[in-house]
Design an enzyme around this catalytic site. Structure first.
Site, PDB file in Angstrom:
ATOM      1  N   THR A 260      76.623  23.324 -13.577  1.00  0.00           N
ATOM      2  CA  THR A 260      75.748  23.851 -14.628  1.00  0.00           C
ATOM      3  C   THR A 260      74.284  23.578 -14.319  1.00  0.00           C
ATOM      4  O   THR A 260      73.932  22.537 -13.782  1.00  0.00           O
ATOM      5  CB  THR A 260      76.115  23.209 -15.977  1.00  0.00           C
ATOM      6  OG1 THR A 260      77.504  23.438 -16.235  1.00  0.00           O
ATOM      7  CG2 THR A 260      75.296  23.799 -17.108  1.00  0.00           C
ATOM      8  N   GLU A 261      73.417  24.535 -14.705  1.00  0.00           N
ATOM      9  CA  GLU A 261      71.979  24.367 -14.526  1.00  0.00           C
ATOM     10  C   GLU A 261      71.262  24.516 -15.857  1.00  0.00           C
ATOM     11  O   GLU A 261      71.771  25.177 -16.779  1.00  0.00           O
ATOM     12  CB  GLU A 261      71.450  25.379 -13.509  1.00  0.00           C
ATOM     13  CG  GLU A 261      72.001  25.135 -12.121  1.00  0.00           C
ATOM     14  CD  GLU A 261      71.397  26.022 -11.049  1.00  0.00           C
ATOM     15  OE1 GLU A 261      71.761  25.852  -9.885  1.00  0.00           O
ATOM     16  OE2 GLU A 261      70.553  26.893 -11.393  1.00  0.00           O
ATOM     17  N   ALA A 393      91.116  22.576 -15.045  1.00  0.00           N
ATOM     18  CA  ALA A 393      90.287  21.718 -15.884  1.00  0.00           C
ATOM     19  C   ALA A 393      90.397  22.117 -17.348  1.00  0.00           C
ATOM     20  O   ALA A 393      90.388  21.264 -18.241  1.00  0.00           O
ATOM     21  CB  ALA A 393      88.835  21.788 -15.420  1.00  0.00           C
ATOM     22  N   ARG A 394      90.484  23.413 -17.631  1.00  0.00           N
ATOM     23  CA  ARG A 394      90.636  23.864 -19.018  1.00  0.00           C
ATOM     24  C   ARG A 394      91.957  23.376 -19.593  1.00  0.00           C
ATOM     25  O   ARG A 394      92.035  22.947 -20.752  1.00  0.00           O
ATOM     26  CB  ARG A 394      90.553  25.391 -19.084  1.00  0.00           C
ATOM     27  CG  ARG A 394      89.152  25.925 -18.867  1.00  0.00           C
ATOM     28  CD  ARG A 394      89.144  27.417 -18.647  1.00  0.00           C
ATOM     29  NE  ARG A 394      87.785  27.900 -18.400  1.00  0.00           N
ATOM     30  CZ  ARG A 394      87.485  29.059 -17.837  1.00  0.00           C
ATOM     31  NH1 ARG A 394      88.466  29.868 -17.459  1.00  0.00           N
ATOM     32  NH2 ARG A 394      86.223  29.408 -17.653  1.00  0.00           N
ATOM     33  N   GLN A 486      87.492  11.854 -42.981  1.00  0.00           N
ATOM     34  CA  GLN A 486      87.330  12.029 -44.424  1.00  0.00           C
ATOM     35  C   GLN A 486      88.328  11.168 -45.193  1.00  0.00           C
ATOM     36  O   GLN A 486      87.996  10.575 -46.221  1.00  0.00           O
ATOM     37  CB  GLN A 486      87.509  13.498 -44.789  1.00  0.00           C
ATOM     38  CG  GLN A 486      87.230  13.827 -46.248  1.00  0.00           C
ATOM     39  CD  GLN A 486      85.755  13.745 -46.595  1.00  0.00           C
ATOM     40  OE1 GLN A 486      84.900  13.827 -45.720  1.00  0.00           O
ATOM     41  NE2 GLN A 486      85.448  13.568 -47.869  1.00  0.00           N
ATOM     42  N   HIS A 488      89.362   8.368 -44.387  1.00  0.00           N
ATOM     43  CA  HIS A 488      88.898   6.981 -44.333  1.00  0.00           C
ATOM     44  C   HIS A 488      87.768   6.710 -45.332  1.00  0.00           C
ATOM     45  O   HIS A 488      87.356   5.541 -45.488  1.00  0.00           O
ATOM     46  CB  HIS A 488      88.380   6.645 -42.928  1.00  0.00           C
ATOM     47  CG  HIS A 488      89.461   6.329 -41.941  1.00  0.00           C
ATOM     48  ND1 HIS A 488      90.284   7.289 -41.408  1.00  0.00           N
ATOM     49  CD2 HIS A 488      89.833   5.149 -41.362  1.00  0.00           C
ATOM     50  CE1 HIS A 488      91.116   6.719 -40.550  1.00  0.00           C
ATOM     51  NE2 HIS A 488      90.872   5.429 -40.507  1.00  0.00           N
ATOM     52  N   GLU A 513      83.656  22.655 -19.926  1.00  0.00           N
ATOM     53  CA  GLU A 513      84.733  23.372 -19.231  1.00  0.00           C
ATOM     54  C   GLU A 513      84.909  24.781 -19.793  1.00  0.00           C
ATOM     55  O   GLU A 513      86.028  25.283 -19.902  1.00  0.00           O
ATOM     56  CB  GLU A 513      86.076  22.616 -19.317  1.00  0.00           C
ATOM     57  CG  GLU A 513      86.016  21.134 -19.097  1.00  0.00           C
ATOM     58  CD  GLU A 513      85.494  20.722 -17.725  1.00  0.00           C
ATOM     59  OE1 GLU A 513      85.194  21.606 -16.910  1.00  0.00           O
ATOM     60  OE2 GLU A 513      85.370  19.516 -17.492  1.00  0.00           O
ATOM     61  N   ALA A 515      82.305  26.977 -22.573  1.00  0.00           N
ATOM     62  CA  ALA A 515      81.935  26.940 -23.989  1.00  0.00           C
ATOM     63  C   ALA A 515      82.825  27.894 -24.782  1.00  0.00           C
ATOM     64  O   ALA A 515      83.236  28.950 -24.285  1.00  0.00           O
ATOM     65  CB  ALA A 515      80.460  27.318 -24.159  1.00  0.00           C
TER      66      ALA A 515
END
Length: 531
Positions: A260-261, A393-394, A486, A488, A513, A515
């Site tokens: 990514t850049e 990876a996904r 919530q 909690h 991985e 968006a």
């Protein structure tokens, strides 16, 4: 004749209608230029992912009453979700709401509060979202890694998060000794993969157990060697495979990914980091961001443009394995003779701490020609190798999400069982039980879909399924951790309670991985609408 549980029969009827609706909506969208109808395209992608998971739960539902009830609960919620997304926009979907009329009674049964309480009673008793139905071998893998996670990771997980510490060496060394970094690397190169049908399923099971303990301190450790190892195994020369893969599999060489850049995000084909040939070297210049674990890594997988003509797009990219020393901490810099340098600075984040995500700058950094994956044959193939590696990876990210959700469910059950409120246990209230039942159904759906997607990818397909389960599980993790927090009450907002860590960790899952929106519009919708 084998008896079909009533809940399963109802779930099957609902799923059949939902599948038909997705097919019809996809065909309609294909005729309406999907790129110009992004709102409907996004909603259709999300629903398709949920329906695919509901379909996988049908086979799971045959395992018993608990499984059948979870299948119905989930299918009914997906039907309600589709109705809500479609309301007022039926013409854009190309659907008639009357198509859902025939399953209204089944949806009503699956969403009935009394039915949800029945499901929740079993979840509260077991802290589990139904049985997993793993083979004896995979169950042994699961119990082994759960034991390690509970003994070595859970005791330090909150501290690592609160203080943004590095992952302790004993965790990395312990997982390396268990073969954790070679799960998908072929056995002939020192890994554990031997080509069986459950090859990736083992990775999914391990990832869930490590993520249940901590996403930032353990659950993501496998991802980077998974990406780098897959790219090398599929695109590298024989010499490169034998040079790199055994050390990665053994955990001797840790991995980071620099793709990514800052200005391009998920638009990988437009990266501008350049690689210019100079004699026996390539010279890298550019900036990468969100390079998780780049400090501790010995190898960085770097996607760079070897063709200076930017109109070449994805055809002008190649993958390099860049060697560097391993550094602890949040900042580091390494230089070469001749003035080349790589510099890293950790980006402060809400959660997902421990591994640290870096911005990494390459300034005239020289890489030997032999470190371009595939050598000359790798020129122009970087984008494709990267995308193939991202499919695994996904799938793994979906497993990470399931692990986070499982942990949140357990914490919610533990807390509500012991928390008194107005003279009763919080777990005894109908609304609490409805939340817990829905958490369980979501987890069961995502886990079952992840198992199915793992087998599909292992068989040589599964690209759509990997994208769908990643999209579904990561969004589900946000909801499950939010509801668990919530339950909690005020304690859920306190850092001393682990649920606060899970909540902020879950938020990153639908970003990296692939968006959520990019995955929906450029992967899932394209697959659904192609002729």
């Amino acid at each position: 004749m084998e008896h079909t549980p009533p809940s399963l029969a109802r779930a099957r009827a609902v799923v059949e209608v939902l599948e038909a609706a997705v097919d019809k909506a996809a065909a309609h969208l294909a005729s309406q230029q999907p790129e110009e109808n992004q709102t409907v395209a996004y909603d259709l992608a999300a629903i398709s992912s949920a329906v695919a998971a509901a379909a996988e739960l049908l086979d799971y539902g045959a395992g018993g009453r608990t499984e059948a009830d979870l299948a119905l609960l989930y299918a009914a919620d997906v039907a309600a979700d589709l109705a809500g997304r479609m309301a007022g926009r039926e013409s854009l979907w190309g659907l008639d709401r009357s198509a859902m009329d025939g399953i209204a009674v089944h949806v009503a049964t699956g969403r009935d509060p009394a039915f949800l309480e029945r499901v929740a009673e079993r979840v509260v008793a077991t802290r589990e979202a139904g049985p997993r139905h793993l083979s004896e071998e995979l169950q042994l893998v699961r119990s082994t890694f759960r034991g390690f996670a509970e003994d070595r990771i859970l005791p330090v997980a909150d501290r690592i998060h609160r203080d943004d510490e590095d992952i302790p060496a004993d965790i990395i060394d312990g997982l390396a000794g268990m073969g954790c970094f070679g799960l998908s690397i072929p056995a002939e190169y020192g890994g554990c993969a031997e080509g069986g049908a459950d090859e990736l399923l083992s990775m999914v099971v391990v990832t869930e157990e490590l993520s249940r303990a901590s996403l930032g301190a353990a659950g993501s450790l496998i991802t980077r060697p998974e990406i780098l190892g897959t790219a090398i195994a599929r695109g590298g020369t024989e010499e490169q495979k034998r040079r790199w893969l055994p050390a990665i599999a053994a955990g001797e060489k840790l991995c980071g990914v620099a793709v990514t850049e800052p200005d391009h995000g998920s638009d990988v084909a437009r990266v501008t980091t350049s690689a210019i040939r100079d004699g026996d070297d390539w010279v890298l210049n550019g900036v990468k961001t969100w390079c998780t674990f780049a400090g501790r890594a010995h190898h960085l997988l770097v996607l760079a443009r070897t063709d200076p003509d930017r109109t070449a797009g994805h055809r002008g990219l190649a993958l390099f394995v860049v060697d560097k020393p391993s550094f602890h901490g949040h900042e580091w810099r390494v230089t070469q003779d001749g003035g080349g340098s790589i510099e890293g600075r950790a980006i402060r984040t809400l959660g997902y701490r421990g591994m640290h995500s870096f911005e990494v700058g390459f300034n005239r950094w020289r890489v030997p020609a032999g470190d371009l994956i595939g050598m000359d044959d790798g020129l122009g193939r970087g984008f494709y190798l990267q995308m193939q590696a991202f499919a695994n990876a996904r799938l793994q990210t979906a497993a990470r999400a399931v692990g986070v959700m499982q942990s949140a469910l357990e914490l919610a059950v533990n807390y509500t069982r012991q928390r008194p409120l107005f003279g009763r246990s919080l777990a005894d209230y109908q609304l609490t039980r409805a939340k817990i039942a829905r958490m369980a159904a979501l987890i069961a759906a995502c886990r079952t879909f992840a198992f199915a997607a793992a087998r599909a990818v292992t068989a040589g397909g599964g690209q759509l399924e990997a994208a769908q389960v990643k999209q579904l599980a990561c969004r589900a993790a946000e909801w499950v951790t939010r509801e668990a927090q919530q339950l909690h009450g005020g304690y859920g907002y306190a850092e001393e309670y682990s649920i606060s860590r899970l909540f902020v960790d879950a938020r990153v899952l639908s970003i990296f991985e692939g968006a959520d929106e990019v995955l929906a519009l450029r992967v899932i919708t394209r697959q659904l609408t192609k002729s």
